[in-house]
Design an enzyme around this catalytic site. Sequence first.
Site, PDB file in Angstrom:
ATOM      1  N   TYR A 170       2.718  -0.472   0.639  1.00 28.26           N
ATOM      2  CA  TYR A 170       1.314  -0.108   0.861  1.00 28.26           C
ATOM      3  C   TYR A 170       0.658   0.383  -0.430  1.00 28.26           C
ATOM      4  O   TYR A 170      -0.463  -0.018  -0.764  1.00 28.26           O
ATOM      5  CB  TYR A 170       1.263   0.965   1.941  1.00 28.26           C
ATOM      6  N   LYS A 174      -2.476  -1.440  -2.259  1.00 29.96           N
ATOM      7  CA  LYS A 174      -3.738  -0.726  -2.442  1.00 29.96           C
ATOM      8  C   LYS A 174      -4.094  -0.582  -3.913  1.00 29.96           C
ATOM      9  O   LYS A 174      -5.284  -0.573  -4.275  1.00 29.96           O
ATOM     10  CB  LYS A 174      -3.660   0.643  -1.767  1.00 29.96           C
TER      11      LYS A 174
END
Length: 302
Positions: A170, A174
């Site tokens: 993640y 991001k």
Amino acid sequence: MGIVDGRVVIVTGAGRGLGRAHALAFAAEGARVVVNDLGVGVDGRPGPDSPASLVVEEIRARGGEAVAHGGDIASEEGAASLVDCAVSAFGGLDTLVNNAGFLRDRMLVNLGEADWDAVMRVHLKGHFLPLRAAAAWWRAEAKAGRPRAARVVNTSSGAGLLGSVGQGNYSAAKAGILGLTLVAAAEMDRYGVQVNAIAPAARTRMTEQTFAESMAAPEEGGFDAMAPENVSPLVVWLGSEESAGVTGRVFEAEGGRITVMEGWRPGPTADRGARWTPSGAGAAVTKLLADAQPPQPVYGAR
């Protein structure tokens, strides 16, 4: 009359959480909204129903205009159909809000390739493909003498800015979104397209476990600092013509706080004018680090 009155806005992952809040906020300010949601669970696996139509019903019940799109925006076909949906339903596209995502959290030594690929696909590829499809449409419109004051709002995270323990996939996705934002802002400026990113903090399905203790709703009448609706006003403004001149920027948004994030900038530097020896490089780095600002801690680090 709202600040996005008449604009056509796409919001991905708009069936719940931040996306739903954004869609409702845009509609309240006069936008015509394409509500995209695949209707999957927090881990990205198929859910029992699609909430996109429910959000459309909410918008219409309040006098707004909206249509649902249930395609997979991390596929070329789904991304293309998303832009086609906006154009066919409302005659064009003005703002794209990339918001869709899910989690497959693991510590690095337990993080499987499938979970890495799945998160990269939905977050990073799921930003790239709708952005590319929208950008191609805006470029064609500009070349045809019909330029639009187009806006893109991408969704990063504090994990993308600082890293987050147990979220290597993640955090990397991001962080990639931030790089994509900067490149898109530079490339699309000539066509009147502004591209910015937010790093929101709010109570959603994706964050309820991570921040369970600090994200409880306040008592009745109190300010709910973690409500996703707190983030949406910034997103609506960035998606409006009022944000003219703002592009290639990253904003943190939490509760009533908005912060302009200032990314990598040159810090202390040493230039020998010749090749360093390993020990000489080490001595120089030691001195430079003593003069440098300490990094912000990774989320979850001890």
